[in-house]
Write a protein that holds these residues in place. Structure first.
Motif, PDB file in Angstrom:
ATOM      1  N   ALA A   1      -9.429  -3.442 -17.659  1.00  0.00           N
ATOM      2  CA  ALA A   1      -9.056  -2.842 -16.375  1.00  0.00           C
ATOM      3  C   ALA A   1      -8.962  -1.289 -16.344  1.00  0.00           C
ATOM      4  CB  ALA A   1      -7.799  -3.264 -15.910  1.00  0.00           C
ATOM      5  N   THR A   2      -8.556  -0.898 -17.768  1.00  0.00           N
ATOM      6  CA  THR A   2      -8.407   0.750 -18.054  1.00  0.00           C
ATOM      7  C   THR A   2      -9.821   1.290 -18.212  1.00  0.00           C
ATOM      8  OG1 THR A   2      -6.360   0.524 -19.131  1.00  0.00           O
ATOM      9  CG2 THR A   2      -7.460   2.401 -19.650  1.00  0.00           C
ATOM     10  N   THR A   3     -10.743   0.557 -18.880  1.00  0.00           N
ATOM     11  CA  THR A   3     -11.899   0.999 -19.107  1.00  0.00           C
ATOM     12  C   THR A   3     -12.773   0.950 -17.584  1.00  0.00           C
ATOM     13  OG1 THR A   3     -12.125  -0.017 -21.121  1.00  0.00           O
ATOM     14  CG2 THR A   3     -14.190   0.427 -20.056  1.00  0.00           C
ATOM     15  N   ALA A   4     -12.888   0.198 -16.834  1.00  0.00           N
ATOM     16  CA  ALA A   4     -13.434   0.078 -15.473  1.00  0.00           C
ATOM     17  C   ALA A   4     -13.020   1.230 -14.629  1.00  0.00           C
ATOM     18  CB  ALA A   4     -13.275  -1.032 -15.036  1.00  0.00           C
TER      19      ALA A   4
ATOM     20  N   ASN B   1     -12.290  -2.647  -8.980  1.00  0.00           N
ATOM     21  CA  ASN B   1     -11.663  -3.435  -8.358  1.00  0.00           C
ATOM     22  C   ASN B   1     -11.520  -4.775  -8.826  1.00  0.00           C
ATOM     23  OD1 ASN B   1     -11.455  -1.362  -6.522  1.00  0.00           O
ATOM     24  ND2 ASN B   1     -13.170  -1.924  -5.069  1.00  0.00           N
ATOM     25  N   LEU B   2     -12.650  -5.335  -9.351  1.00  0.00           N
ATOM     26  CA  LEU B   2     -12.499  -6.559  -9.825  1.00  0.00           C
ATOM     27  C   LEU B   2     -11.453  -6.790 -11.183  1.00  0.00           C
ATOM     28  CD1 LEU B   2     -13.669  -9.575 -10.773  1.00  0.00           C
ATOM     29  CD2 LEU B   2     -15.524  -8.387 -12.001  1.00  0.00           C
ATOM     30  N   TRP B   3     -11.557  -5.646 -12.144  1.00  0.00           N
ATOM     31  CA  TRP B   3     -10.784  -5.735 -13.453  1.00  0.00           C
ATOM     32  C   TRP B   3      -9.308  -5.589 -12.910  1.00  0.00           C
ATOM     33  CZ3 TRP B   3     -11.479  -8.372 -17.520  1.00  0.00           C
ATOM     34  CH2 TRP B   3     -12.891  -8.720 -17.808  1.00  0.00           C
TER      35      TRP B   3
ATOM     36  N   ALA C   1      -3.960  -7.910 -12.932  1.00  0.00           N
ATOM     37  CA  ALA C   1      -2.655  -7.664 -11.872  1.00  0.00           C
ATOM     38  C   ALA C   1      -1.712  -8.774 -12.615  1.00  0.00           C
ATOM     39  CB  ALA C   1      -2.892  -7.911 -10.580  1.00  0.00           C
ATOM     40  N   ASP C   2      -2.178  -9.894 -12.820  1.00  0.00           N
ATOM     41  CA  ASP C   2      -1.085 -10.719 -13.597  1.00  0.00           C
ATOM     42  C   ASP C   2      -1.292 -11.261 -14.913  1.00  0.00           C
ATOM     43  OD1 ASP C   2       0.198 -11.107 -11.056  1.00  0.00           O
ATOM     44  OD2 ASP C   2      -1.505 -12.347 -10.225  1.00  0.00           O
TER      45      ASP C   2
END
Length: 273
Positions: free
Chosen positions: A260-263, A242-244, A249-250
């Protein structure tokens, strides 16, 4: 968001003089590109030694990171470069660290650096948390946990680094085996559950090419990882997903999108087993 980097030559003369009171006249200045939080980052030499300098303007929104690093440095012997001096002058906050030799850790599968980073995290796990002001892990993750009750898994009295980016781990191949790695950039030092740094390492290992199960096996080399309940690890993976997702997002930075993909990959693995 990365901070705009400037050269050491753009320091006000008064601030540069304050630095040279500790170093002597500078002979060489090598600007460094790594890191996202410093306006000034340079390796400097004089007739008396070599230092790594980090700096931010005192009015910068993240100037607190300089103070945090200065406060925690005395407690990090054997874990991080020593802090030799701290200068505040002409609107600048500047830290002068021991200049380490070595390379950024390679987290790729099979890398000889992996056991050294694991040994470093084991030493960190044995280091008492100093009685200074630090944020708590459950506070940092409270907006990202799937359920408020999950925050209990992240709470604890242990010292954490929390930013296991491979550029923050330096490995000196000429040092004794098992004591070759050091962690830099302690701005996000945190108090929390002992196993969380192993969890943060898992994220960066996956980003470096490990399958989630392989990354978690690496984490088992850290004794504190064995204290984490399975549901706590899953809650941590979810919070970081959720954090990544929010950060990316921006974002246009490739590293943010990659994390983000990793998380998301780790989160999916924890949900499906």
């Amino acid at each position: 968001m990365a901070t705009t980097r400037i050269g050491l030559d753009r320091l006000p003369p008064t601030a540069r003089t304050a630095v040279e009171e500790h170093t002597g006249s500078l002979l060489t200045v090598e600007e460094t590109a790594e890191g996202f939080n410093s306006e000034i980052a340079a390796r400097v030499t004089s007739a008396t030694g070599t230092w790594h300098i980090k700096g931010l303007r005192t009015e910068h929104p993240r100037a607190w990171t300089q103070r945090r690093e200065a406060a925690i440095a005395p407690f990090l012997t054997g874990l991080a470069p020593a802090l030799h001096w701290h200068v505040e002058s002409a609107g600048w906050d500047l830290l002068g660290f021991e200049a380490l030799t070595g390379h950024h850790a390679d987290y790729a599968p099979g890398s000889p650096d992996l056991p050294e980073v694991a040994a470093l995290l084991r030493r960190l796990g044995q280091t008492p948390c100093p009685g200074i002001e630090l944020r708590h892990a459950e506070q940092r993750l409270e907006h990202y946990a799937a359920h408020p009750d999950d925050l209990r898994y992240f709470a604890g009295p242990h010292l954490l680094h929390t930013d296991l980016n491979h550029t923050n781990a330096l490995v000196d191949d000429h040092a004794p085996p098992g004591d070759r790695a050091r962690l830099v950039d302690w701005a996000w030092a945190t108090r929390g559950a002992a196993w969380l740094d192993a969890g943060y390492w898992v994220i960066w290992l996956i980003a470096a090419g490990h399958a989630p199960a392989s990354a978690e096996r690496r984490a088992t080399e850290i004794p504190s990882w064995h204290t984490a309940p399975a549901e706590g690890i899953t809650a941590f993976a979810t919070a970081n997903h959720n954090l990544w997702a929010e950060i990316s997002a921006d974002a246009t930075d490739p590293w943010a999108l990659r994390l983000a993909t990793t998380a998301a990959t780790w989160h999916a693995h924890r949900r499906t087993g």
